[in-house]
Design a protein around this motif. Structure first.
Motif, PDB file in Angstrom:
ATOM      1  N   LEU A  77      -3.556  -5.353  -1.958  1.00 49.59           N
ATOM      2  CA  LEU A  77      -4.200  -5.934  -0.782  1.00 49.59           C
ATOM      3  C   LEU A  77      -3.614  -7.304  -0.465  1.00 49.59           C
ATOM      4  O   LEU A  77      -3.271  -7.595   0.690  1.00 49.59           O
ATOM      5  CB  LEU A  77      -5.709  -6.037  -1.026  1.00 49.59           C
ATOM      6  CG  LEU A  77      -6.602  -6.337   0.146  1.00 49.59           C
ATOM      7  CD1 LEU A  77      -6.480  -5.244   1.193  1.00 49.59           C
ATOM      8  CD2 LEU A  77      -8.034  -6.462  -0.309  1.00 49.59           C
ATOM      9  N   ILE A  78      -3.448  -8.128  -1.464  1.00 51.17           N
ATOM     10  CA  ILE A  78      -2.865  -9.462  -1.265  1.00 51.17           C
ATOM     11  C   ILE A  78      -1.408  -9.354  -0.829  1.00 51.17           C
ATOM     12  O   ILE A  78      -0.973 -10.058   0.094  1.00 51.17           O
ATOM     13  CB  ILE A  78      -3.010 -10.305  -2.546  1.00 51.17           C
ATOM     14  CG1 ILE A  78      -4.489 -10.638  -2.773  1.00 51.17           C
ATOM     15  CG2 ILE A  78      -2.184 -11.582  -2.464  1.00 51.17           C
ATOM     16  CD1 ILE A  78      -4.788 -11.259  -4.111  1.00 51.17           C
ATOM     17  N   TYR A  79      -0.643  -8.471  -1.470  1.00 49.44           N
ATOM     18  CA  TYR A  79       0.769  -8.306  -1.094  1.00 49.44           C
ATOM     19  C   TYR A  79       0.915  -7.811   0.344  1.00 49.44           C
ATOM     20  O   TYR A  79       1.782  -8.281   1.082  1.00 49.44           O
ATOM     21  CB  TYR A  79       1.478  -7.336  -2.033  1.00 49.44           C
ATOM     22  CG  TYR A  79       1.756  -7.889  -3.409  1.00 49.44           C
ATOM     23  CD1 TYR A  79       1.795  -9.248  -3.657  1.00 49.44           C
ATOM     24  CD2 TYR A  79       1.979  -7.042  -4.475  1.00 49.44           C
ATOM     25  CE1 TYR A  79       2.051  -9.744  -4.916  1.00 49.44           C
ATOM     26  CE2 TYR A  79       2.243  -7.517  -5.742  1.00 49.44           C
ATOM     27  CZ  TYR A  79       2.275  -8.880  -5.951  1.00 49.44           C
ATOM     28  OH  TYR A  79       2.546  -9.372  -7.187  1.00 49.44           O
ATOM     29  N   SER A  80       0.081  -6.880   0.741  1.00 46.65           N
ATOM     30  CA  SER A  80       0.204  -6.365   2.107  1.00 46.65           C
ATOM     31  C   SER A  80      -0.208  -7.417   3.134  1.00 46.65           C
ATOM     32  O   SER A  80       0.406  -7.516   4.200  1.00 46.65           O
ATOM     33  CB  SER A  80      -0.606  -5.087   2.281  1.00 46.65           C
ATOM     34  OG  SER A  80      -1.973  -5.341   2.157  1.00 46.65           O
ATOM     35  N   ILE A  81      -1.212  -8.213   2.831  1.00 45.77           N
ATOM     36  CA  ILE A  81      -1.608  -9.285   3.753  1.00 45.77           C
ATOM     37  C   ILE A  81      -0.515 -10.338   3.860  1.00 45.77           C
ATOM     38  O   ILE A  81      -0.166 -10.777   4.964  1.00 45.77           O
ATOM     39  CB  ILE A  81      -2.942  -9.914   3.305  1.00 45.77           C
ATOM     40  CG1 ILE A  81      -4.081  -8.918   3.492  1.00 45.77           C
ATOM     41  CG2 ILE A  81      -3.229 -11.198   4.084  1.00 45.77           C
ATOM     42  CD1 ILE A  81      -5.394  -9.370   2.889  1.00 45.77           C
ATOM     43  N   LEU A  82       0.057 -10.740   2.731  1.00 48.03           N
ATOM     44  CA  LEU A  82       1.131 -11.742   2.758  1.00 48.03           C
ATOM     45  C   LEU A  82       2.370 -11.228   3.489  1.00 48.03           C
ATOM     46  O   LEU A  82       2.988 -11.954   4.272  1.00 48.03           O
ATOM     47  CB  LEU A  82       1.483 -12.176   1.341  1.00 48.03           C
ATOM     48  CG  LEU A  82       0.441 -13.021   0.625  1.00 48.03           C
ATOM     49  CD1 LEU A  82       0.881 -13.299  -0.804  1.00 48.03           C
ATOM     50  CD2 LEU A  82       0.167 -14.304   1.367  1.00 48.03           C
TER      51      LEU A  82
END
Length: 64
Positions: A38-43
């Motif tokens: 989730l964090i990687y896709s948002i970044l």
């Protein structure tokens, strides 16, 4: 107001894609494994959105 929503749309789609996959595998996957993707896709979405906005800006407008 509308411009803020246009910037927010890609982030919502990035969150939705990860949560959609988690929802279909909710019995097989613990919630702890969802945070990192989730964090990687948002970044990645924020980075690509910034790059696209910078590339597609009107260069003549930027000079003045």
């Amino acid at each position: 107001m509308l411009k803020k929503l246009v910037i927010l749309n890609p982030i919502i789609f990035a969150i939705y894609s990860v949560l959609f996959l988690y929802a279909h595998n909710i019995n097989e996957t613990p919630i702890d494994l969802v945070y990192r993707p989730l964090i990687y896709s948002i970044l990645a979405t924020i980075l690509l959105t910034i790059i696209i906005v910078l590339v597609t800006q009107n260069k003549a407008k930027r000079l003045f």
